[in-house]
Design an enzyme around this catalytic site. Structure first.
Site, PDB file in Angstrom:
ATOM      1  N   CYS A 152       0.816  -1.223   0.000  1.00  0.00           N
ATOM      2  CA  CYS A 152       0.000   0.000   0.000  1.00  0.00           C
ATOM      3  C   CYS A 152       0.841   1.261   0.000  1.00  0.00           C
ATOM      4  O   CYS A 152       0.554   2.215  -0.736  1.00  0.00           O
ATOM      5  CB  CYS A 152      -0.977  -0.020   1.177  1.00  0.00           C
ATOM      6  SG  CYS A 152      -0.216   0.068   2.824  1.00  0.00           S
ATOM      7  N   HIS A 204      -2.287   1.259   6.921  1.00  0.00           N
ATOM      8  CA  HIS A 204      -2.728   1.252   5.528  1.00  0.00           C
ATOM      9  C   HIS A 204      -2.854   2.680   5.025  1.00  0.00           C
ATOM     10  O   HIS A 204      -3.101   3.614   5.802  1.00  0.00           O
ATOM     11  CB  HIS A 204      -4.079   0.529   5.408  1.00  0.00           C
ATOM     12  CG  HIS A 204      -4.472   0.207   3.999  1.00  0.00           C
ATOM     13  ND1 HIS A 204      -3.775  -0.683   3.214  1.00  0.00           N
ATOM     14  CD2 HIS A 204      -5.491   0.668   3.217  1.00  0.00           C
ATOM     15  CE1 HIS A 204      -4.352  -0.770   2.029  1.00  0.00           C
ATOM     16  NE2 HIS A 204      -5.392   0.052   2.001  1.00  0.00           N
ATOM     17  N   HIS A 216      -6.286   1.921  -3.802  1.00  0.00           N
ATOM     18  CA  HIS A 216      -5.336   1.453  -2.789  1.00  0.00           C
ATOM     19  C   HIS A 216      -4.929   0.023  -3.094  1.00  0.00           C
ATOM     20  O   HIS A 216      -5.562  -0.668  -3.911  1.00  0.00           O
ATOM     21  CB  HIS A 216      -5.957   1.562  -1.393  1.00  0.00           C
ATOM     22  CG  HIS A 216      -7.145   0.657  -1.184  1.00  0.00           C
ATOM     23  ND1 HIS A 216      -7.240  -0.229  -0.147  1.00  0.00           N
ATOM     24  CD2 HIS A 216      -8.299   0.492  -1.898  1.00  0.00           C
ATOM     25  CE1 HIS A 216      -8.383  -0.890  -0.207  1.00  0.00           C
ATOM     26  NE2 HIS A 216      -9.052  -0.456  -1.264  1.00  0.00           N
TER      27      HIS A 216
END
Length: 250
Positions: A152, A204, A216
Site C-alpha cells: 500500500c 494502511h 489502494h
C-alpha cells in the site's frame, strides 16, 4: 562512507542478511544509496530517496564514489514512465529490463542506452490519479514497489515519486507528512487517507479519488468506496479498513 547504485531491475531489500529473510522494500534500477555495513555476501544500505534501511546482495549493485553520489543527489530525477521498458548495451545489444520508476540519471555511466519515455520534475497534482491507474490490478506484495507486486505504501510512494513529490516508505511514516483534513469533503483527488488497527497504529494508506472513492493496494491495487468510517469493499460489501486521518501532501 561507501556508496552504491542498483544496476539491475527490482532488487529485494531484506530485513536480515539472508535470502530467506523478509523483503521490506525493493531497489529499482538506478537507485542510489549509502553502504552502512559491508559483509562478505551482504551490505546494509540506506536508500538515498527515503532513508529506508535494509540488506542487499553484494552481487546486485555497483559502487559509486562520493562525487558521483553527490551528483545524483543534486540532480532532478529522470524516471522511466512506461510499465515495462528496457535499456540496451550498445556494443552487444544486450537488454536490461526496466519497470516504471527506474531512475535513468546515471544510465550512460552504466554503459547503457535508453530510448523510451521518461518523466522529469514536478507534475500537476491532477496527474497523480492518471499515474495511479497504471497500477490497477497489480497484486499485493509486501515490500513491493512495481507493477509486478506492490504494497500500500509502495504504491502511494511510487505514484507521488513519478510526479516529482517525495513520500517516505512506510504508511506510518507517510502519515507524519502533510496537513490533516477534518472531513472527506475537504479532500481533493490525490490526497492520502490513512487507516489504523485496533491498537491505533497506522497500517494502511490509499489515494483519494472523486465522489468518495479511493484507490489502494489491498489484495491488488483496486478502487473502493470510502466514507467517514473507512474503506467499504465493493466485492465483500464490508468495511475493510478503519479511517484514521486524511492528509493533504501537496
Amino acid at each position: 562512507m561507501q556508496y552504491g547504485i542498483c544496476h539491475l531491475n527490482i532488487v529485494p531489500v531484506r530485513l536480515e542478511p539472508t535470502d530467506t529473510s523478509e523483503m521490506v522494500s525493493q531497489l529499482l534500477f538506478g537507485e542510489n544509496f549509502k553502504v552502512l555495513e559491508k559483509r562478505k555476501k551482504w551490505s546494509k544500505i540506506r536508500i538515498a530517496f527515503d532513508s529506508y534501511e535494509g540488506w542487499i546482495d553484494n552481487k546486485q549493485y555497483l559502487h559509486l564514489d562520493e562525487e558521483e553520489y553527490a551528483l545524483l543527489q543534486s540532480s532532478a530525477e529522470e524516471l522511466s514512465i512506461d510499465l515495462v521498458d528496457f535499456a540496451v548495451t550498445p556494443n552487444t545489444q544486450e537488454l536490461t529490463p526496466l519497470s516504471i520508476g527506474a531512475k535513468l540519471n546515471f544510465i550512460n555511466k552504466l554503459n547503457l542506452e535508453f530510448e523510451g519515455r521518461k518523466i522529469v520534475g514536478v507534475q500537476p497534482k491532477d496527474n497523480l490519479l492518471n499515474t495511479a491507474y497504471l497500477y490497477l490490478n497489480t497484486p499485493y506484495l509486501w515490500g513491493g514497489k512495481t507493477p509486478f507486486g506492490i504494497d500500500c505504501s509502495g504504491f502511494t510512494q511510487m505514484v507521488y515519486r513519478l510526479n516529482g513529490y517525495h513520500l517516505y516508505r512506510d504508511a506510518s511514516q507517510q502519515a507524519r507528512q502533510g496537513e490533516p483534513l477534518s472531513f472527506i469533503e475537504e479532500s481533493e483527488p490525490g490526497d492520502l487517507a490513512f487507516f489504523d488497527n485496533a491498537e491505533g497504529e497506522i497500517i494502511h494508506v490509499g489515494i483519494i479519488m472523486r465522489d468518495n472513492y479511493i484507490i489502494h493496494a489491498h489484495g491488488k491495487v483496486r478502487i473502493d468506496r470510502i466514507d467517514h468510517s473507512g474503506i467499504f469493499n465493493v466485492d465483500t460489501n464490508q468495511y475493510s479498513h478503519n479511517l484514521r486521518v486524511i492528509k493533504k501532501i501537496i
